[in-house]
Design a protein around this motif. Structure first.
Motif, PDB file in Angstrom:
ATOM      1  N   UNK A   1       0.472  -1.547   0.007  1.00  0.00           N
ATOM      2  CA  UNK A   1       0.144  -0.527  -0.020  1.00  0.00           C
ATOM      3  C   UNK A   1       1.004   0.717  -0.141  1.00  0.00           C
ATOM      4  N   UNK A   2       1.655   1.276   0.507  1.00  0.00           N
ATOM      5  CA  UNK A   2       3.067   2.216   0.665  1.00  0.00           C
ATOM      6  C   UNK A   2       3.983   2.094  -0.429  1.00  0.00           C
ATOM      7  N   UNK A   3       3.361   1.563  -1.479  1.00  0.00           N
ATOM      8  CA  UNK A   3       4.305   0.948  -3.285  1.00  0.00           C
ATOM      9  C   UNK A   3       5.478   0.543  -2.716  1.00  0.00           C
ATOM     10  N   UNK A   4       5.589   0.204  -1.956  1.00  0.00           N
ATOM     11  CA  UNK A   4       7.404  -0.379  -1.849  1.00  0.00           C
ATOM     12  C   UNK A   4       7.504  -1.942  -1.922  1.00  0.00           C
ATOM     13  N   UNK A   5       8.043  -1.893  -3.415  1.00  0.00           N
ATOM     14  CA  UNK A   5       8.116  -2.787  -4.003  1.00  0.00           C
ATOM     15  C   UNK A   5       9.139  -3.249  -3.770  1.00  0.00           C
ATOM     16  N   UNK A   6       9.400  -4.601  -4.617  1.00  0.00           N
ATOM     17  CA  UNK A   6      10.580  -5.948  -4.160  1.00  0.00           C
ATOM     18  C   UNK A   6      12.178  -4.950  -4.710  1.00  0.00           C
ATOM     19  N   UNK A   7      11.900  -4.292  -5.761  1.00  0.00           N
ATOM     20  CA  UNK A   7      13.730  -3.720  -5.757  1.00  0.00           C
ATOM     21  C   UNK A   7      13.821  -2.369  -4.504  1.00  0.00           C
ATOM     22  N   UNK A   8      12.707  -1.901  -3.892  1.00  0.00           N
ATOM     23  CA  UNK A   8      13.560  -0.650  -2.904  1.00  0.00           C
ATOM     24  C   UNK A   8      13.252  -1.629  -1.822  1.00  0.00           C
ATOM     25  N   UNK A   9      13.020  -3.148  -1.689  1.00  0.00           N
ATOM     26  CA  UNK A   9      13.113  -3.933  -0.576  1.00  0.00           C
ATOM     27  C   UNK A   9      14.707  -3.763  -1.136  1.00  0.00           C
ATOM     28  N   UNK A  10      15.409  -4.561  -2.686  1.00  0.00           N
ATOM     29  CA  UNK A  10      16.816  -4.627  -2.552  1.00  0.00           C
ATOM     30  C   UNK A  10      17.826  -3.341  -1.858  1.00  0.00           C
TER      31      UNK A  10
END
Length: 84
Positions: free
Chosen positions: A36-45
């Motif tokens: 919902x915060x639009x944090x995706x897998x690339x952001x997590x990397x």
């Protein structure tokens, strides 16, 4: 890992990192869902690399795979740092 690394330092670093990724600071609460915060897998990397480089906490992107909220990310990082 820094001698001054504590729960507050970890929380503040992660909150600041999420803001840098484009999340509104006011939206960052423990039960906020990452998607919902639009944090995706690339952001997590990117986040995991920052945590490792800046805080010295060994986390891998796959460590975040089963995490869905900001609170879960904070808890994992605290646990990896030996604080929980």
């Amino acid at each position: 890992m820094s001698d001054t690394l504590d729960r507050t330092a970890i929380d503040n670093f992660i909150i600041d990192a999420l803001v840098e990724l484009g999340v509104e600071r006011s939206d960052i609460v423990d039960d906020a869902a990452l998607d919902e915060l639009e944090v995706d897998s690339l952001d997590m990397v990117e986040l995991s690399q920052s945590i490792r480089k800046q805080l010295g906490i060994v986390v891998k992107p796959k460590d975040f795979d089963k995490l869905y909220t900001v609170g879960e990310v904070l808890a994992l990082c605290r646990q990896k740092a030996g604080l929980e």
